[in-house]
Design a protein around this motif. Structure first.
Motif, short mmCIF file in Angstrom:
data_model
loop_
_atom_site.label_atom_id
_atom_site.label_comp_id
_atom_site.label_asym_id
_atom_site.label_seq_id
_atom_site.Cartn_x
_atom_site.Cartn_y
_atom_site.Cartn_z
N MET A 67 7.22 -12.45 5.53
CA MET A 67 6.45 -11.34 6.08
C MET A 67 6.39 -10.20 5.07
SD MET A 67 5.64 -12.61 8.97
CE MET A 67 4.87 -11.19 9.73
N LEU A 68 5.33 -9.41 5.15
CA LEU A 68 5.21 -8.24 4.28
C LEU A 68 6.25 -7.20 4.67
CD1 LEU A 68 1.33 -7.76 4.09
CD2 LEU A 68 2.80 -9.25 2.73
N THR A 69 6.62 -6.41 3.69
CA THR A 69 7.61 -5.37 3.92
C THR A 69 7.07 -4.01 3.49
OG1 THR A 69 8.58 -5.77 1.74
CG2 THR A 69 9.54 -6.96 3.61
N SER A 70 7.83 -2.97 3.82
CA SER A 70 7.58 -1.58 3.43
C SER A 70 6.13 -1.16 3.69
CB SER A 70 7.95 -1.38 1.96
OG SER A 70 7.09 -2.12 1.10
N VAL A 71 5.50 -0.57 2.69
CA VAL A 71 4.18 0.02 2.87
C VAL A 71 3.12 -1.02 3.23
CG1 VAL A 71 2.34 1.35 1.74
CG2 VAL A 71 4.73 1.91 1.30
N ASP A 72 3.22 -2.22 2.64
CA ASP A 72 2.22 -3.26 2.90
C ASP A 72 2.16 -3.65 4.38
OD1 ASP A 72 1.26 -3.42 0.33
OD2 ASP A 72 2.68 -4.96 -0.28
N SER A 73 3.31 -3.67 5.03
CA SER A 73 3.32 -4.06 6.44
C SER A 73 2.72 -2.98 7.34
CB SER A 73 4.75 -4.37 6.89
OG SER A 73 5.56 -3.21 6.85
N GLU A 74 2.75 -1.73 6.89
CA GLU A 74 2.22 -0.63 7.70
C GLU A 74 0.71 -0.73 7.88
OE1 GLU A 74 3.51 2.94 5.86
OE2 GLU A 74 5.65 2.53 6.17
N PHE A 75 0.05 -1.47 7.00
CA PHE A 75 -1.40 -1.62 7.11
C PHE A 75 -1.79 -2.46 8.32
CE2 PHE A 75 -5.44 -3.68 6.11
CZ PHE A 75 -6.22 -2.60 5.69
N VAL A 226 -10.44 0.04 14.22
CA VAL A 226 -9.75 -0.14 15.50
C VAL A 226 -8.56 -1.08 15.33
CG1 VAL A 226 -11.79 0.36 16.88
CG2 VAL A 226 -11.32 -1.99 16.19
N ALA A 227 -8.61 -1.90 14.28
CA ALA A 227 -7.51 -2.80 13.96
C ALA A 227 -7.63 -3.23 12.50
CB ALA A 227 -7.52 -4.04 14.87
N SER A 228 -6.52 -3.59 11.90
CA SER A 228 -6.53 -4.02 10.50
C SER A 228 -5.34 -4.93 10.24
CB SER A 228 -6.48 -2.81 9.56
OG SER A 228 -5.33 -2.01 9.81
N THR A 229 -5.50 -5.79 9.26
CA THR A 229 -4.41 -6.65 8.82
C THR A 229 -4.66 -7.06 7.38
OG1 THR A 229 -3.04 -8.56 9.45
CG2 THR A 229 -5.43 -8.87 9.53
N GLN A 230 -3.68 -7.66 6.75
CA GLN A 230 -3.85 -8.12 5.38
C GLN A 230 -2.85 -9.24 5.09
OE1 GLN A 230 -2.98 -5.12 2.40
NE2 GLN A 230 -1.04 -4.55 3.33
N PHE A 231 -3.18 -10.02 4.06
CA PHE A 231 -2.25 -11.01 3.53
C PHE A 231 -2.25 -10.88 2.01
CE2 PHE A 231 -6.31 -13.26 3.85
CZ PHE A 231 -6.44 -13.86 2.61
N LEU A 232 -1.19 -11.33 1.40
CA LEU A 232 -1.06 -11.27 -0.06
C LEU A 232 -0.97 -12.68 -0.63
CD1 LEU A 232 -0.27 -8.31 0.71
CD2 LEU A 232 1.26 -8.34 -1.26
N THR A 233 -1.68 -12.87 -1.74
CA THR A 233 -1.59 -14.14 -2.45
C THR A 233 -1.83 -13.88 -3.92
OG1 THR A 233 -2.31 -16.46 -2.47
CG2 THR A 233 -4.03 -14.78 -2.20
N LYS A 234 -1.53 -14.87 -4.74
CA LYS A 234 -1.78 -14.75 -6.18
C LYS A 234 -2.31 -16.07 -6.72
CE LYS A 234 3.08 -15.57 -7.47
NZ LYS A 234 4.22 -14.99 -8.23
N TYR A 235 -2.66 -16.08 -8.01
CA TYR A 235 -3.22 -17.28 -8.62
C TYR A 235 -2.30 -18.46 -8.35
CZ TYR A 235 -5.30 -20.35 -12.12
OH TYR A 235 -5.90 -21.40 -12.77
N TYR A 236 -2.88 -19.57 -7.94
CA TYR A 236 -2.07 -20.67 -7.39
C TYR A 236 -1.20 -21.38 -8.41
CZ TYR A 236 -6.13 -23.40 -9.01
OH TYR A 236 -7.15 -23.95 -9.76
N GLU A 237 -1.46 -21.20 -9.69
CA GLU A 237 -0.63 -21.84 -10.70
C GLU A 237 0.42 -20.90 -11.29
OE1 GLU A 237 -3.02 -23.71 -13.66
OE2 GLU A 237 -3.65 -25.35 -12.36
#
Length: 238
Positions: A67-75, A226-237
């Motif tokens: 799960m996201l932590t700190s500031v990223d999770s607040e989004f 009214v609502a927001s969410t996000q996920f984090l990812t990076k280059y798959y290799e």
């Protein structure tokens, strides 16, 4: 033909004394314990070295979702769900590398399902998916890279996750560049003002990158999401 019981007894070694039987039993117990310890040590050593387990035909099915932590999770707020095949709702998580999920979200899977159970059936909504970290979070000179923009989404569709609306920007898969670190992919949901026709300007349609999202939101008086969410990812290799 001799009796079966007598035949079996004839092939058995006569038992020794009680003390010999006890010593033999203790030796067997020590050998089993030593074997179990050696097996466990071998498996741990294999995992630590990143080697294949001794039964390569049965790869590990374990996959950890962080799960996201700190500031990223607040989004993340408002119970907005973004649902990909196999992964389910990826809101407020890092996309794991296991099972090639990062490659598949970048190369295979199409647009996700988006669900907002609190949507009002009588209202319409605007959906925005952007990457604020283009080309990298350390140097986001092309923020906000537009990955998806849909207007006139009926609230009833959002409640089920089968959204329909007016697509202003077709869905573009998350494709972080190599060695650019994690990128945030932010999904924002706005309530669309009644009788308001939302559209991109000719200049905005020319490019997906460096989109002035805040100006777009202000131009059509969309207000705060009214609502927001996000996920984090990076280059798959990476």
């Amino acid at each position: 033909m001799p009796a079966r019981g007598n035949h079996l007894r004839g092939n058995l070694k006569p038992p020794g004394s009680a003390s010999e039987l006890l010593a033999h039993s203790q030796d067997l117990g020590r050998m089993k314990l030593l074997g179990a310890v050696l097996l466990a040590a071998g498996l741990l050593g294999t995992a630590a070295r990143g080697e294949q387990p001794p039964w390569p035909d049965e790869p590990s099915r374990t996959c950890f979702f962080q799960m996201l932590t700190s500031v990223d999770s607040e989004f993340c707020r408002g119970d907005l769900e973004i649902i990909y095949p196999e992964l389910g709702d990826v809101g407020c998580t890092y996309i794991p590398k296991c099972h090639q999920y990062r490659r598949r979200i970048s190369r295979e899977w199409g647009s996700p399902r988006v669900r907002y159970p609190q949507a009002e059936k009588s209202k319409k909504y605007v959906l925005v998916l952007v990457d604020p970290d283009a080309p990298s979070r350390a140097n986001p000179r092309n923020r906000f890279w537009r990955h998806w923009l849909v207007t006139d989404i009926p609230g009833a569709d959002l409640r089920t996750g089968a959204i329909k609306g007016h697509v202003l920007t077709d869905y573009v898969r998350p494709t972080p560049p190599p060695r650019s670190g994690y990128h945030r992919y932010q999904l924002r949901l706005y309530e669309q003002p009644a009788h308001e026709a939302v559209a991109l300007s000719p200049e905005e349609r020319v490019s997906l990158g460096a989109w002035a999202m805040e100006s777009f939101v202000e131009r059509f008086q969309l207000g705060s999401p009214v609502a927001s969410t996000q996920f984090l990812t990076k280059y798959y290799e990476d």
